[in-house]
Design an enzyme around this catalytic site. Sequence first.
Site, PDB file in Angstrom:
ATOM      1  N   ASP A 289      -2.134   4.589   1.315  1.00  0.00           N
ATOM      2  CA  ASP A 289      -2.858   3.644   2.231  1.00  0.00           C
ATOM      3  C   ASP A 289      -2.403   2.816   3.151  1.00  0.00           C
ATOM      4  O   ASP A 289      -2.695   2.495   4.124  1.00  0.00           O
ATOM      5  CB  ASP A 289      -3.910   2.871   1.153  1.00  0.00           C
ATOM      6  CG  ASP A 289      -3.417   2.260   0.126  1.00  0.00           C
ATOM      7  OD1 ASP A 289      -2.364   2.890  -0.774  1.00  0.00           O
ATOM      8  OD2 ASP A 289      -3.553   1.177   0.185  1.00  0.00           O
TER       9      ASP A 289
ATOM     10  N   LYS B 260       4.975  -9.998 -11.576  1.00  0.00           N
ATOM     11  CA  LYS B 260       3.619 -10.472 -11.421  1.00  0.00           C
ATOM     12  C   LYS B 260       3.522 -11.975 -12.058  1.00  0.00           C
ATOM     13  O   LYS B 260       2.544 -12.651 -11.720  1.00  0.00           O
ATOM     14  CB  LYS B 260       2.765  -9.571 -12.203  1.00  0.00           C
ATOM     15  CG  LYS B 260       2.474  -8.158 -11.397  1.00  0.00           C
ATOM     16  CD  LYS B 260       1.552  -8.319 -10.291  1.00  0.00           C
ATOM     17  CE  LYS B 260       1.118  -6.934  -9.701  1.00  0.00           C
ATOM     18  NZ  LYS B 260       0.040  -7.348  -8.263  1.00  0.00           N
TER      19      LYS B 260
ATOM     20  N   SER C 192      10.578  -3.986  -9.367  1.00  0.00           N
ATOM     21  CA  SER C 192       9.269  -4.647  -9.592  1.00  0.00           C
ATOM     22  C   SER C 192       8.991  -4.906 -11.010  1.00  0.00           C
ATOM     23  O   SER C 192       8.539  -5.982 -11.470  1.00  0.00           O
ATOM     24  CB  SER C 192       7.965  -4.392  -8.750  1.00  0.00           C
ATOM     25  OG  SER C 192       7.676  -3.108  -8.909  1.00  0.00           O
TER      26      SER C 192
ATOM     27  N   GLU D 293       5.923   3.460  -0.969  1.00  0.00           N
ATOM     28  CA  GLU D 293       4.591   3.989  -1.698  1.00  0.00           C
ATOM     29  C   GLU D 293       4.627   5.432  -2.348  1.00  0.00           C
ATOM     30  O   GLU D 293       5.622   6.144  -1.723  1.00  0.00           O
ATOM     31  CB  GLU D 293       3.432   3.900  -0.682  1.00  0.00           C
ATOM     32  CG  GLU D 293       2.937   2.815  -0.424  1.00  0.00           C
ATOM     33  CD  GLU D 293       1.629   2.801   0.801  1.00  0.00           C
ATOM     34  OE1 GLU D 293       0.731   2.214   0.179  1.00  0.00           O
ATOM     35  OE2 GLU D 293       1.767   3.495   1.694  1.00  0.00           O
TER      36      GLU D 293
ATOM     37  N   GLY E 158      -0.429   8.093  -2.834  1.00  0.00           N
ATOM     38  CA  GLY E 158      -1.150   6.780  -2.547  1.00  0.00           C
ATOM     39  C   GLY E 158      -0.658   5.990  -1.141  1.00  0.00           C
ATOM     40  O   GLY E 158      -0.151   4.698  -1.336  1.00  0.00           O
TER      41      GLY E 158
ATOM     42  N   SER F 278      -4.216  -3.129 -13.503  1.00  0.00           N
ATOM     43  CA  SER F 278      -3.795  -1.690 -14.232  1.00  0.00           C
ATOM     44  C   SER F 278      -2.739  -2.107 -15.349  1.00  0.00           C
ATOM     45  O   SER F 278      -2.400  -1.439 -16.108  1.00  0.00           O
ATOM     46  CB  SER F 278      -3.189  -0.625 -13.243  1.00  0.00           C
ATOM     47  OG  SER F 278      -1.982  -0.965 -12.586  1.00  0.00           O
TER      48      SER F 278
END
Length: 327
Positions: free
Chosen positions: A214, A57, A308, A208, A212, A82
């Site tokens: 989506d 990030k 990640s 995923e 979750g 989060s």
Amino acid sequence: MATAALPVSFADVREAAARLRGIAHRTPVLTSRTLNSLVGAEVFIKAENVQRMGAFKFRGAYNAIAQLPPEQRAKGIAAYSSGNHAQATALAARELGTTAVILMPEDAPRSKREATAGYGAEVVTYDRYTQDRGALAHALAEDRGLTLIPPYDHPHVIAGQGTAALELLEETGPLDALLVPVGGGGLIAGSATAATALHPGIRVIGVEPEAGDDTKRSLEAGTRVTVPVPRTIADGQALATPGEITFPINQRLVDSIALVSDDEIRTAMRFAFERLKTVLEPSGATPLAALLAGRVENPPRRIGVIASGGNIDVDRFIALTQRPERG
């Protein structure tokens, strides 16, 4: 019929890489003969768990904040997250001489909240299950005159995240497939932008948590789908809807989505610790989990994995990875 231009180009990723040179770590690529034998392929793991602040990030947050005009940057930054984008924004803001106010869920891991505050940010909490974090963050930014840097739905953030895949491919050469965790879709959107530009035949596979899914549902439906807020150990992927900007990129460039269970994530975390000698948080372990659990159909010969992040405190790591005692 002409294909509409996507909001992030390979040139944007290259420019982000130049901007991050000497600022972000060029993280190592890990390999394991044991993993290769289990999977039946050569696997190359981009260890973003040892990136600055412990996750990919930082790339996107720094790339976005660095491009703000100085007078706008000086007024301060707002973000919602989060945990990992929270820390990334706090650190990038500090590095660039400004301040940050971060909206974080009340149940975010304690270590992530403390690290965000430790980088100098003000932390404001909310209930992720009853409150709309986007609306709260926009109101906070407007009230205080801050610039909002979202965790994934921003072209400069996406381009910054894509530099992880760019570095991986520069080191490994051509890969047949690239596995990337999917939350809001920023990392995989940037990664797919870089990977498909360098190697048009590469399979880009998102991963995923089952709770979750989506993005998987959205890609199958051809439009953004909202699911109930996921309850999963992969807190960095506990999102209900794909990003507005990230989704069309992923719709164009991502080949498929694999799903993994929380137990499969735990197994991958243990494997990374025992065999790779590295610590992954649950969200960072999902692509490895997909490989180990056989969730990737017809695995090709050379596979890249973006691990990640590794932001997890020791107590939670032990709780998640300990094997049940046998009676």
